[in-house]
Design an enzyme around this catalytic site. Structure first.
Site, PDB file in Angstrom:
ATOM      1  CD  GLU A 117     -11.270 -24.967 -13.926  1.00 38.55           C
ATOM      2  OE1 GLU A 117     -12.661 -25.528 -14.221  1.00 38.55           O
ATOM      3  OE2 GLU A 117     -11.043 -23.905 -13.753  1.00 38.55           O
ATOM      4  CG  HIS A 141      -7.591 -25.939 -18.619  1.00 36.05           C
ATOM      5  ND1 HIS A 141      -7.847 -24.790 -19.844  1.00 36.05           N
ATOM      6  CD2 HIS A 141      -6.787 -25.412 -17.802  1.00 36.05           C
ATOM      7  CE1 HIS A 141      -8.059 -23.254 -19.022  1.00 36.05           C
ATOM      8  NE2 HIS A 141      -7.198 -23.955 -17.983  1.00 36.05           N
ATOM      9  CG  HIS A 143      -2.534 -21.645 -17.712  1.00 28.36           C
ATOM     10  ND1 HIS A 143      -2.049 -21.328 -16.593  1.00 28.36           N
ATOM     11  CD2 HIS A 143      -3.604 -22.282 -17.994  1.00 28.36           C
ATOM     12  CE1 HIS A 143      -3.457 -21.912 -15.613  1.00 28.36           C
ATOM     13  NE2 HIS A 143      -4.216 -21.871 -16.520  1.00 28.36           N
ATOM     14  CG  HIS A 212      -8.294 -19.308 -17.329  1.00 30.56           C
ATOM     15  ND1 HIS A 212      -9.156 -19.283 -16.319  1.00 30.56           N
ATOM     16  CD2 HIS A 212      -6.913 -20.104 -17.679  1.00 30.56           C
ATOM     17  CE1 HIS A 212      -8.417 -20.718 -14.967  1.00 30.56           C
ATOM     18  NE2 HIS A 212      -7.441 -21.210 -16.232  1.00 30.56           N
TER      19      HIS A 212
END
EC number: 4.1.2.19
Length: 274
Positions: A117, A141, A143, A212
């Site tokens: 990413e 980032h 989850h 996501h």
């Protein structure tokens, strides 16, 4: 010789990745984290650098990030293992003078590479540098479980999602008055999702990827972790509320306005108007 693993930035990455793993936000190799550094941060650690740093071209030039060092998590690496072997799971990279690629100065041993990413991170760093006059340095980032769950049951609209999170916990409006950006579902690890995320990062410090995870931005690792943690706590409360039959009372629009005035923040107008 100074040991880079004892530096504030490696230790900070170890703590953030370990905390995220313990929260249950980063199963297996899920999640990624990047921190923008200054040359002064890495100046003491040149003796730790690879003798011949590998060079990796970027899929698109990042002129704004030219000559900028970062510490990043690696592709396919597990957050739970960062504390066990920082050099295998983290890397210090430096973008070259024209922004066309970067050298891996330290870490990412055994031919490892930065997170897949990285395009989304670098594009988002560019936008947050502009939006905050360079104050924001972290892109995270993960989850976050309850935020993901809400993307299945709430309308995936910035105003709607933001207002629900504000109502789920009083501190949310104070912590993220700029609201939560939301993308349509997109294939991860592509320039396309990176560009879409960066576009939302122009306006929001939090961006949801439905089904996501979430992207967050802030000036420090603690602030960015805390931002996501605050939103996730509200999402957890909302999941409990919905499982108990929904809200019977909540924070009103007038009360949200008063909250913003008290703490000197300007709430996202579209969320306040609902």
């Amino acid at each position: 010789m100074q040991n880079i693993t004892q530096s504030w930035f490696v230790q900070g990455m170890i703590k953030a990745t370990t905390d995220a793993w313990l929260k249950g936000w980063d199963e297996r190799n899920g999640g990624n984290l990047t921190l923008r550094l200054d040359d002064a941060d890495i100046a003491l650690y040149h003796d730790n650098f690879h003798p011949q740093p590998r060079y990796i071209p970027l899929s698109q030039p990042m002129h704004l990030l030219a000559n900028t060092p970062f510490i990043v998590t690696g592709s396919g690496k597990f957050f739970r293992n960062v504390q066990l072997d920082p050099a295998a799971n983290l890397g210090v990279v430096k973008v070259d003078s024209d922004g066309a690629g970067y050298h891996i100065l330290w870490g990412l041993t055994n031919e490892a590479v930065p997170t897949s990413e990285l395009p989304a991170h670098f594009l988002s760093h560019c936008e947050r540098i502009k939006a905050t006059n360079g104050k924001d340095r972290v892109i995270m980032h993960c989850h976050a479980t309850n935020l993901i769950a809400l993307t299945y049951v709430l309308e995936n609209d910035t105003a709607v999602f933001t207002r629900q999170l504000w109502e789920g916990s009083t501190e949310c409006l104070v912590v993220f008055p700029d609201g939560v950006g939301i993308l349509p579902w997109m294939v991860p690890g592509t320039d396309e999702i990176g560009q879409a995320t960066a576009q939302e990062m122009q306006k929001h410090s939090l961006v949801l990827w439905p089904f996501h995870g979430v992207f967050g931005s802030g000036p420090t690792l603690d602030e960015t972790f805390g931002l996501i943690d605050t939103a996730e706590k509200s999402a957890q409360v909302l999941v409990k509320i919905y499982s108990m039959g929904g809200m019977k009372q909540t924070i009103s629009r007038e009360e949200l306005i008063a909250l913003g005035k008290r703490f000197g923040v300007t709430p996202l107008a579209s969320a306040l108007a609902l």
